[in-house]
Design a protein around this motif. Structure first.
Motif, PDB file in Angstrom:
ATOM      1  N   ASN A  33       0.794  -1.228   0.000  1.00 45.36           N
ATOM      2  CA  ASN A  33       0.000   0.000   0.000  1.00 45.36           C
ATOM      3  C   ASN A  33       0.824   1.275   0.000  1.00 45.36           C
ATOM      4  OD1 ASN A  33      -2.988  -0.309   0.069  1.00 45.36           O
ATOM      5  ND2 ASN A  33      -2.420  -1.817   1.604  1.00 45.36           N
ATOM      6  N   ILE A  34       2.131   1.139  -0.242  1.00 47.59           N
ATOM      7  CA  ILE A  34       2.903   2.365  -0.276  1.00 47.59           C
ATOM      8  C   ILE A  34       2.980   2.857  -1.710  1.00 47.59           C
ATOM      9  CG2 ILE A  34       4.284   1.976   1.773  1.00 47.59           C
ATOM     10  CD1 ILE A  34       6.431   0.813   0.000  1.00 47.59           C
ATOM     11  N   ASN A  35       2.929   4.154  -1.855  1.00 45.54           N
ATOM     12  CA  ASN A  35       3.014   4.755  -3.176  1.00 45.54           C
ATOM     13  C   ASN A  35       4.304   5.556  -3.265  1.00 45.54           C
ATOM     14  OD1 ASN A  35       0.320   3.844  -3.749  1.00 45.54           O
ATOM     15  ND2 ASN A  35      -0.357   5.454  -2.358  1.00 45.54           N
ATOM     16  N   LEU A  36       5.235   5.043  -4.052  1.00 52.08           N
ATOM     17  CA  LEU A  36       6.512   5.729  -4.203  1.00 52.08           C
ATOM     18  C   LEU A  36       6.353   6.985  -5.044  1.00 52.08           C
ATOM     19  CD1 LEU A  36       9.203   3.001  -4.841  1.00 52.08           C
ATOM     20  CD2 LEU A  36       9.324   4.846  -3.180  1.00 52.08           C
ATOM     21  N   PHE A  37       7.127   7.990  -4.714  1.00 53.67           N
ATOM     22  CA  PHE A  37       7.127   9.189  -5.535  1.00 53.67           C
ATOM     23  C   PHE A  37       8.211   9.056  -6.602  1.00 53.67           C
ATOM     24  CE2 PHE A  37       8.701  13.349  -6.697  1.00 53.67           C
ATOM     25  CZ  PHE A  37       7.536  14.025  -6.980  1.00 53.67           C
ATOM     26  N   ARG A  55       3.187   7.937  -7.175  1.00 54.46           N
ATOM     27  CA  ARG A  55       2.900   9.362  -7.126  1.00 54.46           C
ATOM     28  C   ARG A  55       3.917  10.065  -7.997  1.00 54.46           C
ATOM     29  NH1 ARG A  55       1.776  11.978  -1.835  1.00 54.46           N
ATOM     30  NH2 ARG A  55       3.942  11.536  -1.326  1.00 54.46           N
ATOM     31  N   TYR A  89      -6.265  13.786 -16.280  1.00 51.42           N
ATOM     32  CA  TYR A  89      -7.078  13.658 -15.078  1.00 51.42           C
ATOM     33  C   TYR A  89      -8.515  13.970 -15.425  1.00 51.42           C
ATOM     34  CZ  TYR A  89      -8.939  14.786 -10.437  1.00 51.42           C
ATOM     35  OH  TYR A  89      -9.700  14.832  -9.304  1.00 51.42           O
ATOM     36  N   GLU A 119      -6.019  11.129  -8.682  1.00 54.77           N
ATOM     37  CA  GLU A 119      -6.094  12.154  -7.646  1.00 54.77           C
ATOM     38  C   GLU A 119      -5.011  13.187  -7.935  1.00 54.77           C
ATOM     39  OE1 GLU A 119      -5.778  11.842  -2.926  1.00 54.77           O
ATOM     40  OE2 GLU A 119      -6.413   9.989  -3.872  1.00 54.77           O
ATOM     41  N   PRO A 131       7.018  18.797  -0.831  1.00 50.69           N
ATOM     42  CA  PRO A 131       8.424  18.448  -0.595  1.00 50.69           C
ATOM     43  C   PRO A 131       8.987  17.532  -1.664  1.00 50.69           C
ATOM     44  CG  PRO A 131       6.984  17.512   1.103  1.00 50.69           C
ATOM     45  CD  PRO A 131       6.171  18.483   0.321  1.00 50.69           C
ATOM     46  N   GLU A 132       8.130  16.621  -2.193  1.00 48.18           N
ATOM     47  CA  GLU A 132       8.605  15.711  -3.230  1.00 48.18           C
ATOM     48  C   GLU A 132       9.039  16.496  -4.465  1.00 48.18           C
ATOM     49  OE1 GLU A 132       5.681  15.547  -1.763  1.00 48.18           O
ATOM     50  OE2 GLU A 132       5.216  13.500  -1.115  1.00 48.18           O
TER      51      GLU A 132
ATOM     52  N   THR B 306       7.023  18.208   6.540  1.00 45.12           N
ATOM     53  CA  THR B 306       7.184  18.898   5.265  1.00 45.12           C
ATOM     54  C   THR B 306       8.347  18.274   4.518  1.00 45.12           C
ATOM     55  OG1 THR B 306       6.656  20.805   6.576  1.00 45.12           O
ATOM     56  CG2 THR B 306       7.174  21.177   4.281  1.00 45.12           C
ATOM     57  N   LYS B 389      10.992   8.918  -1.524  1.00 42.79           N
ATOM     58  CA  LYS B 389       9.790   9.420  -0.882  1.00 42.79           C
ATOM     59  C   LYS B 389       8.617   8.492  -1.174  1.00 42.79           C
ATOM     60  CE  LYS B 389      11.041  14.164  -0.505  1.00 42.79           C
ATOM     61  NZ  LYS B 389      11.042  14.296   0.937  1.00 42.79           N
ATOM     62  N   LEU B 390       7.834   8.232  -0.150  1.00 45.59           N
ATOM     63  CA  LEU B 390       6.653   7.428  -0.393  1.00 45.59           C
ATOM     64  C   LEU B 390       5.569   7.871   0.565  1.00 45.59           C
ATOM     65  CD1 LEU B 390       6.488   5.375   2.204  1.00 45.59           C
ATOM     66  CD2 LEU B 390       8.179   4.118   0.932  1.00 45.59           C
ATOM     67  N   SER B 391       4.358   7.458   0.294  1.00 48.72           N
ATOM     68  CA  SER B 391       3.288   7.709   1.234  1.00 48.72           C
ATOM     69  C   SER B 391       2.553   6.401   1.471  1.00 48.72           C
ATOM     70  CB  SER B 391       2.331   8.765   0.677  1.00 48.72           C
ATOM     71  OG  SER B 391       1.684   8.244  -0.456  1.00 48.72           O
ATOM     72  N   VAL B 392       2.058   6.258   2.697  1.00 46.70           N
ATOM     73  CA  VAL B 392       1.301   5.055   3.019  1.00 46.70           C
ATOM     74  C   VAL B 392      -0.161   5.342   2.693  1.00 46.70           C
ATOM     75  CG1 VAL B 392       0.584   3.512   4.856  1.00 46.70           C
ATOM     76  CG2 VAL B 392       2.917   4.368   4.796  1.00 46.70           C
ATOM     77  N   GLY B 393      -0.745   4.513   1.841  1.00 51.80           N
ATOM     78  CA  GLY B 393      -2.105   4.767   1.397  1.00 51.80           C
ATOM     79  C   GLY B 393      -3.110   4.600   2.520  1.00 51.80           C
TER      80      GLY B 393
END
Lengths: 166, 652
Positions: A33-37, A55, A89, A119, A131-132, B306, B389-393
């Motif tokens: 469930n992680i979305n890498l940038f 992302r 989009y 999104e 920040p990304e 941030t 960088k990643l985000s947890v959904g």
């Protein structure tokens, strides 16, 4: 071994295994469930396989926003200063979406190289840079500089002083 | 008078420095008294606490005054206000950004200290001295932090701007007036439970009396946290303009973690008070609950969210607050390690007993908090290690929370119905069988009543909520022997629990329904267009302009039509705030108990058309209504008469 102790040991073993399995499952699920940038440069270099949810983000290129004649479809390009990626989009864009603004989109790359976003995020602060995106811009800038330095390495040093500070 | 206004910021800063002095005295003198056994020194704890709070309140009021009189020579005011800003927002702008919210944070700590000082007459003086001294330590840390790294009174001299940069439009709203102070009251309130736990550890008196003193304070903080989190969710829902009410955003997670642990703490304290058990665990929870409050403050205030790199390049604030966190957690855990082995929990309990259910419940709550912690910190650690960088959904958090909530609710029902010390499974099964049956029927039938699609998740959620309510009501029925008149005599504490548990069920129903049955549609609409969504038609009747005090907006008028009749007119707006040149979506919402209709505007398209977002969200209000029930339940529990016993009785 004392039967009482044996019983307790078995209970502890059971608990350890149960906790281990639970943590393992949780972490596996997390990894799914992680979305890498990924930066536009990484995408342009073909580092991202189509269909994987990632992302992507960068600055919205001036003059690149094109709306569909019908419906709410919109296409635009984002850049990190080095490469550009087209994003499509379908839906309502955030208030702070505008040309020149840093945005982050969640979605997948299709086979034609367009990023299909589900999104689009732009934070609610006009001075705010995701920040990304900040990172991607800096990275692309450094890459560009490194290339210039390579090209100029035989000539005079035109880059910023190395180690000399500012 | 004019001269006074000229020096206002200096007065505020001076008051803050005096508060620091008071806080230092509040730490040192009472502790000295405890050490030497001198009552007169311990007696200073209360006056110093009052003095500290007084100066903090002065400081906060002065900052508010700087905002009200538009003193843009103060950098913080210049950055967050504007002469056109309505006065209520000038005041709430005090906590609109970093510096001011820290000042609010310490002021609230001061007020909690005063509350402890004034409402602790039944407490032995040496405990009062210890508790206030520990709270003073926290205060010293945070006032120093404010003065050193985040002074709200810093001036922009000599070239003060003529006009301020304005408050972020997102924050110009009633939600921002009430949400942060409420949440901070909760965060900071947990310091009382923390201070009580440490004081009890220091004195070696971890007993039922300690648990009884701590309980109402912990409950009070928990009420504020509950309401604060719900307000934040409600605010995000109507203000961000796209109808989401929980995003698993790090800032939200930062408030949820202490809430989960504080909830565990409340229940563990109950066991400690009633049965003298779980003492070490209770102390540990008190330490963790407050540490997570501090972690939340760190996450939100250090800039680490941030960017880890921004934090590393301008580390002053982050390092300071990380050091505070380290000293606080490290120090308290060290004390725990030294003292906890001497704490013996007396009393035994069988495997099937209320103690066991409460313990399991505690574990589930702690696991939930750990899951949130993992999901929140994982991206930071990943980034810090330079992996990217990643985000947890949000999906991951939901995957974790749905099963855990179901387990939690099952345990809640069993826990409330079970007996202390020793119970048997056949008896428990007997008293809860009917509740289980009711829950299953409710879960299976309700989707047909609301005409929703029959989904596993909905049945699970409704079943869980139904079980919780039925088991709770069955317990009341049994305890009151079926006589309504006897219900008030069951005790405020018990009734509070009932109300809070029903609140949890209400929230579960709300979350289940709104997550699974919401419908939405984003469309291009021009004047005269009609769109259908579910049972409703949305007619775009006209568009126009509205002038606000510091903004102008483009607005659209909608008729909401059901069964051919106009049931409501909605006017969503797109506001333009000139001071910051920023655009804000102002959603229009039609509210009933069973559904929200949510309309918000996207961008203007050609020929007077707009992108519009239309949503129907069933049971939206239940999500927050449950929180109100929980808070009321906590309030009832605090009123229980055993907390109001006099000194003699309490010690007897």
């Amino acid at each position: 071994m004392h039967p009482q102790r044996k019983k307790r040991l078995r209970l502890i073993l059971f608990l350890v295994i149960a906790v281990g399995v639970a943590v393992g499952l949780a972490m596996y699920s997390l990894s799914q469930n992680i979305n890498l940038f990924q930066t536009p440069t990484q995408i342009a270099n073909g580092e991202v396989p189509p269909g994987r949810t990632i992302r992507a983000g960068g600055l919205v290129v001036e003059g690149s926003v094109v709306r569909d004649a019908e419906g709410l479809g919109v296409t635009f390009r984002v850049t990190d200063g080095q490469s550009e990626v087209p994003i499509h989009y379908e839906g309502i864009l955030p208030d702070l979406f505008r040309e020149g603004q840093g945005i982050v989109a969640l979605g997948q790359l299709d086979t034609s190289g367009t990023f299909e976003a589900s999104e689009v995020l732009a934070k609610h602060d006009e001075n705010y840079m995701p920040p990304e995106v900040q990172d991607a811009l800096e990275k692309a800038h450094l890459d560009g500089k490194a290339k210039m330095e390579d090209a100029n390495s035989s000539g005079t040093d035109t880059s910023y002083g190395k180690g000399a500070g500012y | 008078m004019e001269n006074l206004a000229l020096y206002l910021p200096e007065i505020g800063q001076f008051a803050l420095i005096l508060a620091l002095v008071m806080a230092v005295l509040q730490v040192v003198i009472p502790l000295l008294g405890v050490n030497r056994g001198q009552l007169w020194l311990m007696g200073y704890a209360r006056p110093f606490a009052v003095g500290q709070a007084l100066f903090l309140v002065i400081s906060l009021f002065v900052l508010a005054a700087c905002f009200v009189i538009d003193d843009f020579s103060v950098a913080y005011v210049a950055a967050n206000s504007n002469s056109l800003l309505p006065v209520q927002f000038k005041i709430s702008a005090v906590w609109g950004a970093h510096e001011g919210s820290l000042l609010l944070w310490v002021t609230m700590l001061g007020l909690w200290s005063v509350a402890v000082a004034l409402l602790s007459r039944s407490l032995p003086l040496d405990m009062v001295a210890r508790v206030l001294s520990i709270m003073g330590m926290i205060s010293v840390g945070f006032i120093l932090f404010t003065l050193e790294t985040s002074n709200p009174f810093a001036r922009h001299l000599p070239s003060a701007p003529m006009e301020g940069g304005d408050l972020n439009p997102l924050l110009q709203d009633f939600g921002l007036i009430v949400h942060p102070p409420t949440l901070y009251m909760g965060y900071v309130g947990l310091s009382v439970a923390f201070a009580f736990a440490l004081a009890a550890l220091m004195s070696g008196r971890l007993d039922a009396a300690w648990a009884r003193w701590s309980r109402p304070w912990t409950t009070a903080a928990w009420i504020f946290l509950t309401v604060g989190i719900a307000l934040g969710s409600w605010w995000a829902y109507y203000e961000l303009g796209w109808g989401g009410w929980w995003f698993w955003d790090p800032v939200e997670n930062a408030s949820l973690m202490p809430w989960l642990v504080a909830t565990a703490l409340l229940h563990s304290l109950a066991v400690t008070e009633k049965r003298g058990l779980f003492k070490s665990w209770t102390v540990l929870l008190a330490i963790f609950a407050f540490s997570l409050s501090l972690l939340g403050t760190f996450l939100v205030r250090s800039g680490v969210l941030t960017s880890v790199h921004a934090f590393a390049s301008d580390p002053e604030r982050g390092v300071f607050i990380l050091a505070l966190l380290g000293i606080c957690v490290g120090g308290s855990l060290l004390l725990y390690a030294l003292k906890a082995p001497t704490v013996a929990s007396v009393g035994r309990y069988e495997v099937v007993s209320r103690e066991t259910f409460l313990l399991l419940n505690n574990l589930v709550l702690v696991v939930m908090a750990l899951a949130v912690l993992t999901g929140t910190l994982y991206p930071l650690v990943y980034d810090f290690m330079g992996l990217g960088k990643l985000s947890v959904g949000a999906a991951w958090f939901n995957t974790m929370f749905v099963p855990l909530t179901v387990i939690l609710a099952v345990l809640m029902g069993l826990g409330a119905a079970s007996r202390w010390k020793k119970d048997t499974l056949p008896r428990l099964a007997g008293v809860t069988a009917v509740a289980a049956l009711v829950a299953i029927v409710f879960a299976v039938v309700t989707p047909f009543i609301v005409q929703g699609e029959w989904q596993g998740k909905v049945v699970l959620g409704l079943g869980t909520a139904g079980w919780l309510v039925a088991a709770t009501l069955a317990d009341i029925w049994k305890k009151s022997h079926g006589k309504l008149a006897k219900i008030p005599k069951l005790g405020m504490s018990y009734l509070g629990m009932v109300l809070a548990h029903i609140g949890v069920a209400i929230t579960i129903v709300g979350v289940t329904m709104v997550s699974n049955y919401s419908i939405e549609k984003s469309v291009r609409m021009s004047p005269g267009d009609v769109e259908t969504l579910g049972d409703y038609q949305f007619e775009f009747t006209q568009s126009g302009k509205i002038e606000g005090p510091n903004y102008t907006s483009q607005a659209v008028r909608f008729n909401v039509i059901q069964d051919g009749e106009v049931i409501e007119q909605l006017t969503p707006e797109k506001r333009h705030y000139s001071a910051r040149n920023s655009i804000m979506t102002e959603a229009a919402i039609d509210v009933t108990l069973f559904r929200d209709i949510y309309v918000s505007m996207g961008e203007p398209l050609e020929n007077g058309a707009w992108g519009m977002r239309l949503q129907v969200k069933p049971f939206m209000r239940w999500t927050w209504l449950g929180a109100i029930f929980m808070a009321l339940g906590g309030f009832l529990a605090m009123l229980d008469k055993r907390y109001r016993r006099r000194v003699g009785v309490a010690q007897a």
